[in-house]
Design a protein around this motif. Structure first.
Motif, PDB file in Angstrom:
ATOM      1  N   ILE A 113     -14.297   5.233  29.943  1.00 40.24           N
ATOM      2  CA  ILE A 113     -14.296   4.351  28.783  1.00 40.24           C
ATOM      3  C   ILE A 113     -13.214   4.754  27.799  1.00 40.24           C
ATOM      4  O   ILE A 113     -12.536   3.904  27.232  1.00 40.24           O
ATOM      5  CB  ILE A 113     -15.681   4.365  28.117  1.00 40.24           C
ATOM      6  CG1 ILE A 113     -16.684   3.789  29.099  1.00 40.24           C
ATOM      7  CG2 ILE A 113     -15.661   3.583  26.849  1.00 40.24           C
ATOM      8  CD1 ILE A 113     -17.974   3.426  28.486  1.00 40.24           C
ATOM      9  N   VAL A 139     -12.813  -4.502  23.737  1.00 39.64           N
ATOM     10  CA  VAL A 139     -13.961  -4.248  24.569  1.00 39.64           C
ATOM     11  C   VAL A 139     -15.176  -4.949  24.025  1.00 39.64           C
ATOM     12  O   VAL A 139     -16.061  -5.340  24.741  1.00 39.64           O
ATOM     13  CB  VAL A 139     -14.232  -2.741  24.655  1.00 39.64           C
ATOM     14  CG1 VAL A 139     -15.395  -2.465  25.527  1.00 39.64           C
ATOM     15  CG2 VAL A 139     -12.997  -2.060  25.204  1.00 39.64           C
ATOM     16  N   GLU A 147     -17.443  -7.733  22.636  1.00 39.26           N
ATOM     17  CA  GLU A 147     -17.575  -9.169  22.832  1.00 39.26           C
ATOM     18  C   GLU A 147     -18.591  -9.652  21.848  1.00 39.26           C
ATOM     19  O   GLU A 147     -19.570  -8.994  21.594  1.00 39.26           O
ATOM     20  CB  GLU A 147     -18.078  -9.452  24.246  1.00 39.26           C
ATOM     21  CG  GLU A 147     -17.191  -8.787  25.281  1.00 39.26           C
ATOM     22  CD  GLU A 147     -17.961  -8.555  26.558  1.00 39.26           C
ATOM     23  OE1 GLU A 147     -19.040  -9.149  26.693  1.00 39.26           O
ATOM     24  OE2 GLU A 147     -17.498  -7.787  27.386  1.00 39.26           O
ATOM     25  N   LEU A 180      -6.148  -8.116  28.455  1.00 31.66           N
ATOM     26  CA  LEU A 180      -7.428  -7.766  27.870  1.00 31.66           C
ATOM     27  C   LEU A 180      -8.522  -8.685  28.392  1.00 31.66           C
ATOM     28  O   LEU A 180      -8.277  -9.813  28.721  1.00 31.66           O
ATOM     29  CB  LEU A 180      -7.345  -7.888  26.349  1.00 31.66           C
ATOM     30  CG  LEU A 180      -6.201  -7.055  25.764  1.00 31.66           C
ATOM     31  CD1 LEU A 180      -6.105  -7.294  24.286  1.00 31.66           C
ATOM     32  CD2 LEU A 180      -6.437  -5.586  26.020  1.00 31.66           C
ATOM     33  N   THR A 181      -9.665  -8.159  28.434  1.00 33.46           N
ATOM     34  CA  THR A 181     -10.739  -8.977  28.989  1.00 33.46           C
ATOM     35  C   THR A 181     -11.247  -9.930  27.953  1.00 33.46           C
ATOM     36  O   THR A 181     -11.128  -9.720  26.756  1.00 33.46           O
ATOM     37  CB  THR A 181     -11.899  -8.108  29.420  1.00 33.46           C
ATOM     38  OG1 THR A 181     -12.233  -7.260  28.333  1.00 33.46           O
ATOM     39  CG2 THR A 181     -11.489  -7.287  30.599  1.00 33.46           C
ATOM     40  N   PRO A 212     -22.094  -5.497  23.627  1.00 34.37           N
ATOM     41  CA  PRO A 212     -22.329  -4.194  24.244  1.00 34.37           C
ATOM     42  C   PRO A 212     -22.410  -3.110  23.193  1.00 34.37           C
ATOM     43  O   PRO A 212     -22.018  -3.303  22.060  1.00 34.37           O
ATOM     44  CB  PRO A 212     -21.086  -3.987  25.108  1.00 34.37           C
ATOM     45  CG  PRO A 212     -20.031  -4.703  24.353  1.00 34.37           C
ATOM     46  CD  PRO A 212     -20.686  -5.873  23.715  1.00 34.37           C
ATOM     47  N   SER A 213     -22.915  -2.026  23.637  1.00 34.15           N
ATOM     48  CA  SER A 213     -23.106  -0.975  22.645  1.00 34.15           C
ATOM     49  C   SER A 213     -21.865  -0.104  22.557  1.00 34.15           C
ATOM     50  O   SER A 213     -21.879   1.054  22.919  1.00 34.15           O
ATOM     51  CB  SER A 213     -24.306  -0.125  23.036  1.00 34.15           C
ATOM     52  OG  SER A 213     -24.127   0.312  24.374  1.00 34.15           O
ATOM     53  N   ILE A 214     -20.794  -0.691  22.108  1.00 32.70           N
ATOM     54  CA  ILE A 214     -19.617   0.112  21.816  1.00 32.70           C
ATOM     55  C   ILE A 214     -19.743   0.546  20.379  1.00 32.70           C
ATOM     56  O   ILE A 214     -20.187  -0.216  19.545  1.00 32.70           O
ATOM     57  CB  ILE A 214     -18.328  -0.724  21.986  1.00 32.70           C
ATOM     58  CG1 ILE A 214     -18.218  -1.168  23.417  1.00 32.70           C
ATOM     59  CG2 ILE A 214     -17.121   0.093  21.614  1.00 32.70           C
ATOM     60  CD1 ILE A 214     -18.081  -0.036  24.369  1.00 32.70           C
ATOM     61  N   TYR A 270     -10.062   3.508  29.099  1.00 38.64           N
ATOM     62  CA  TYR A 270      -9.970   2.067  28.975  1.00 38.64           C
ATOM     63  C   TYR A 270      -9.669   1.667  27.544  1.00 38.64           C
ATOM     64  O   TYR A 270      -8.804   0.835  27.280  1.00 38.64           O
ATOM     65  CB  TYR A 270     -11.282   1.474  29.459  1.00 38.64           C
ATOM     66  CG  TYR A 270     -11.364  -0.015  29.360  1.00 38.64           C
ATOM     67  CD1 TYR A 270     -12.312  -0.630  28.572  1.00 38.64           C
ATOM     68  CD2 TYR A 270     -10.476  -0.820  30.062  1.00 38.64           C
ATOM     69  CE1 TYR A 270     -12.387  -1.992  28.493  1.00 38.64           C
ATOM     70  CE2 TYR A 270     -10.548  -2.188  29.970  1.00 38.64           C
ATOM     71  CZ  TYR A 270     -11.510  -2.762  29.194  1.00 38.64           C
ATOM     72  OH  TYR A 270     -11.580  -4.106  29.095  1.00 38.64           O
TER      73      TYR A 270
END
Lengths: 220, 751
Positions: free
Chosen positions: B548, B707, B709, B657-658, B595-597, B551
């Motif tokens: 991660i 990352v 979203e 990038l996603t 997500p839990s970023i 990334y």
């Protein structure tokens, strides 16, 4: 005793030719095989599962699965078996041999393809010849499974980015309507060509019998 | 015009430099930069050019207030030091402006040449030239270079080749010392060469000084030839690690030459000393490294001083090791290596950049100064030229290096997987350059009648290696077609598979039942994760898995790259037209939850983007949905080009990038925004005019988020798996507000 010896040697010769190991190495591996199987003829998944050393490995399921995968036996069969004998064990191990000074460039190329094929088979669980996005996501998830609470979303994001990269390297001019099915073996080779698999994917198979050094480290 | 200008620049630059050189020589003639040298002798001579000034300024009537006075003495020392550094840097600048020279001659040679010139000028004037003082060298000039090297050492390659490097460093250097020392002694025994009286110990001492490969010289030359990583790390690693051997041998022989006799006990003590010096140095470095990492954990509120901690802890490590006569270089390397992963996880992006640039800057200045001083000292120092001695030293150095490398490689190749070919061996042997460390150690020798002879020989060897070998190594590398460094972009696939491979090989080793390389590496990683990271990394970054962080780093880098290229109004080259929708299944309506970023991470990334985007925004001020007029100040920009540029940029963004989004049917406003598209939608939907122009690309040009979203009101109809926090959404919406149309609608509320 003599007869047993020559028969074993004959067998070993066969195996040595097929897999490329030396006699010493085959003997050592045979002893290890005996340890793992509890002196049986075959190893089952349960034998490998119960190894405590593998417990910390995030991808142990795939590793164990690779041993029982028929595709790695180079005999054009598919599917998986439940028990493997020594020969199959050795075939799987042969994927991890290092190249030596005398390997020619073609042999190195062939070795690399073989190792990449091994990796590919590990990812491509449904054996359709491509690694789809779902399969790749699973790979990344497994890889991070031991790293704590990461959350599925991040794994998905990473897998998506990786897939995007593969697609853009291999099929750079895709129109917006096309769909990239999955990573084929050629694409897989292409993206990993920078890693020099033939030198990296190996372990040292010792010529020395190490089982005696592992006192108390039997089939643990 | 284009051709004239560089020529003119070159000429003006040349004359300017010449003038500067003259001024510098005069000024420094009045001051020796070294401490402890006599300053007064040059005083009056240096002041004479300034006297006319003084006289014209001195007033004739007494007791008037001096409007303009001249006082050079007060600032003489810092003035001259700055002047030297300025000269060094101007020279460096000059070499890169002058075309073609830097391709043929490596920079180190040019700098030594400049040093020779300056030294010559100073001597011609009759002043005493400054000499490369040992203290100055070892305490101020050397540490930045070593720290820079250690901090950015490629650990992977270093550890993989550790055995080889150690063999070359320890055994190779020992072989060199004894071979050169012994043979020189044999040469000295030959009658009629006026070399009698040089005893074995002195020869061995000389051998120990002259045989060590020098990291500064190696770095200077190898940086320019861009050789493949393996060879680079072999030669460079050897030059770093042989410091321990050099230190021990030097002190050993020096002690012995005073004592006079050598016993076996002394030999044994020498060996013990070697281990103490090297391992002790590493330990000292490790302790300071851990301290530094621990300190950086608490610097979240004082970001500005973060780089200072890195520098000071490392410098302290070096000095502490020197206190105990341990190997300062190894200590510095260990400190940098250990500190780096934790510090990088803790410090802010700006601090990271600062650290990087300061290290590069200092090491660059140091290196330049070292080479210039080497040149100056050559001209200045007392020389005692003895043909036999010097020539035989040079030849013996070459011969012993070649023999040593060949011999050791035979042994090493038995244990290596990737064997060293003959080409590799040649480059390793040829890259054994000597440099300023040898010179400074030579200076430390006690004054006897042989010291000058030794010094001359050392200087000759240095000159030979740097000039001859340094200049010819590049054409040789081309000739032999040695593999060059491959430019590899960071690839997420490679990273995934490197990790995968690591685990796979560890697993196979476990199944095979022997503890190999991977097993220990895995153990170390687990130890690192379980204990060290918890203590040394602040916040939730401590539990972030490597993939991660990799990334995130990659995404950040690419986002910054895109922003910078976008704001420069250059059309970035499109690599591919693949975007996320090509990959994801159609109709995959299940959208993900947030997500839990970690929020702080997100915030940081957004802050960077925001600050960069605000620059972009100002440039894009001319284009707005409401305002079709082009800003008269944006003369280079036309609408079409703008649009095209944005399209390209978005394509690139979506490539890298996603994207968490569906295909959007309704056209979104094509602003340069780094927010998820629906964020823009939130804003856009409230505006009436749809922009038909903004759809040159019918595909879903997905806006980008990193990352993270997030969901917006567009998809609020779908059940959210995780409700975003109020604050986060607020923050994102605020961001979208300031990112989108910079027109008068800035304060508009979102529906």
């Amino acid at each position: 005793m003599g007869a047993c010896q020559t028969r074993a040697e004959h067998q070993y010769q066969d195996l040595a030719d097929k897999t490329g190991f030396s006699f010493e190495q085959i003997k050592n591996l045979y002893q290890r095989f005996q340890q793992l199987s509890g002196n049986e003829e075959t190893i089952s998944r349960a034998n490998l599962d119960s190894m405590p050393a593998l417990a910390n490995n995030p991808i142990r399921k795939q590793i164990i699965g690779a041993f029982f995968d028929k595709r790695n036996q180079h005999q054009d069969e598919v599917g998986s078996c439940d028990q493997i004998g020594f020969e199959q064990f050795l075939m799987v191990m042969s994927h991890f041999r290092p190249p030596n000074l005398r390997t020619t460039d073609e042999e190195k190329e062939a070795m690399r393809k073989e190792k990449l094929r091994f990796l590919f088979n590990m990812h491509d669980s449904d054996n359709d010849g491509t690694i789809t996005l779902a399969e790749y996501r699973k790979v990344v998830e497994e890889l991070m499974s031991k790293s704590g609470e990461i959350g599925q979303e991040t794994a998905k994001a990473i897998a998506d980015a990786a897939m995007l990269e593969v697609a853009s390297i291999n099929v750079p001019n895709m129109g917006p309507e096309e769909f990239y099915e999955g990573i084929t073996f050629e694409h897989f080779e292409e993206i990993l060509k920078g890693l020099e698999m033939e030198s990296r994917m190996h372990i040292r198979f010792l010529d020395v019998d190490t089982s005696t050094m592992r006192c108390g480290k039997s089939q643990s | 015009m284009a051709e004239l200008r560089p020529a003119r620049c070159w000429r003006t630059g040349f004359f300017f430099c010449l003038w500067l050189l003259l001024f510098l020589s005069v000024a420094s003639g009045s001051l020796v930069v070294v401490s402890g040298s006599n300053e007064t002798s040059g005083g009056p001579a240096g002041d004479t050019p300034e006297d006319p000034h003084h006289q014209t300024n001195s007033t004739t009537h007494k007791k008037a207030f001096p409007v303009l006075s001249f006082n050079y003495q007060d600032v003489r020392k810092p003035f001259v030091i700055s002047l030297w550094i300025l000269l060094a840097l101007l020279m460096k600048l000059g070499f890169h402006i002058i075309p073609n020279i830097s391709n043929v001659v490596p920079e180190s040679c040019l700098l030594i040449g400049v040093g020779l010139l300056v030294g010559g000028i100073i001597k011609a004037i009759g002043e005493e030239a400054p000499v490369l003082d040992t203290k100055l060298f070892f305490h101020y000039l050397l540490p930045p270079i070593i720290l820079d090297a250690g901090y950015f050492l490629p650990i992977q390659a270093f550890m993989e080749n550790m055995g080889t490097i150690l063999m070359f460093a320890v055994v190779g250097t020992l072989w060199n010392v004894f071979f050169i020392g012994g043979m020189i002694f044999a040469v000295c025994q030959i009658e009629g060469m006026q070399l009698a009286g040089v005893d074995l110990l002195s020869c061995l001492l000389f051998g120990s000084i002259v045989s060590a490969v020098d990291p500064v010289a190696v770095l200077a030359v190898f940086e320019e030839i861009q050789i493949n990583e393996l060879l680079h790390i072999l030669v460079f690693g050897e030059s770093l690690l042989n410091d321990a051997v050099t230190v021990v041998l030097y002190h050993l022989f020096e002690e012995f030459s005073h004592a006079g006799t050598v016993t076996v006990l002394d030999g044994v003590l020498g060996i013990v000393c070697f281990f103490v010096v090297s391992l002790g140095g590493v330990m000292v470095g490790a302790i300071y490294g851990l301290l530094g990492a621990f300190t950086s954990r608490f610097t979240t509120h004082t970001r500005v001083i973060e780089p200072l901690f890195v520098f000071l802890y490392s410098y302290m490590a070096y000095l502490s090791a020197e206190v105990f006569h341990l190997s300062g270089i190894m200590s510095l390397i260990a400190c940098g290596v250990i500190m780096r992963p934790y510090v990088e996880a803790n410090v802010s992006h700006k601090s990271y950049t600062t650290i990087k640039y300061f290290l590069k800057m200092w090491s660059s200045v140091s290196e330049t100064l070292i080479f210039i001083f080497l040149g100056v000292s050559t001209v200045a120092g007392p020389h005692a030229w003895n043909w036999t001695f010097v020539i035989s030293t040079v030849i013996l150095c070459l011969v012993s290096r070649v023999l040593g490398v060949i011999g050791l490689t035979c042994i090493i190749n038995k244990f290596r997987i990737v064997k060293l070919t003959k080409k590799d061996q040649f480059i390793v042997a040829y890259g054994g350059l000597r440099g300023a460390i040898a010179f400074s150690l030579g200076f430390l020798l006690t004054d006897n009648e042989r010291k000058n002879m030794f010094l001359t020989a050392i200087i000759t060897v240095i000159f030979f290696t740097v000039f001859v070998q340094g200049m010819t190594i590049r054409p040789l590398v081309e000739l032999l077609a040695v593999k060059k460094k491959k430019e590899s972009k960071p690839s997420i696939n490679e990273e995934i598979h490197t990790q995968f491979l690591g685990h796979l090989l560890t697993g196979i080793e476990d199944i095979c039942g022997h503890y190999g390389h991977h097993h220990w590496k895995d153990k170390l990683n687990r130890f690192n994760k379980a204990y060290l990271k918890k203590w040394l990394i602040a916040g939730e970054r401590s539990t972030e898995p490597q993939l991660i962080s990799f990334y995130n780093k990659m995404e950040m880098k690419q986002a910054m790259m895109l922003v910078e290229s976008g704001s420069a109004a250059k059309l970035p080259s499109v690599l591919s037209s693949v975007s996320m929708q090509n990959i994801q299944q159609r109709g995959s309506g299940n959208r993900r939850a947030i997500p839990s970023i970690s929020k702080s991470r997100e915030q940081e990334i957004r802050k960077i983007l925001r600050s960069n985007l605000q620059k972009t925004r100002q440039r894009l001020r001319s284009y707005s949905r409401h305002d079709l007029m082009i800003d008269p100040f944006e003369d280079n920009v036309s609408e079409v080009r703008f649009r095209k540029q944005r399209v390209e940029m978005e394509r690139r963004m979506s490539h890298y990038l996603t994207v968490p989004t569906n295909r959007q049917e309704s056209p979104s406003v094509r602003k340069v925004c780094f927010e998820p598209e629906h964020q823009v939608f939130t804003y856009d939907n409230s505006e009436s005019p749809r922009d038909p122009r903004a759809r040159p690309d019918p595909g879903p040009l997905d806006a980008i988020s990193l990352v993270s979203e997030s969901q917006g009101p567009n998809q609020s109809r779908e059940p959210r798996a995780k409700v975003p926090q109020e604050q986060e959404e607020q923050e994102q919406l605020k961001l979208s507000r300031c990112l989108s149309d910079p027109g008068p609608n800035q304060e508009e509320d979102l529906s």
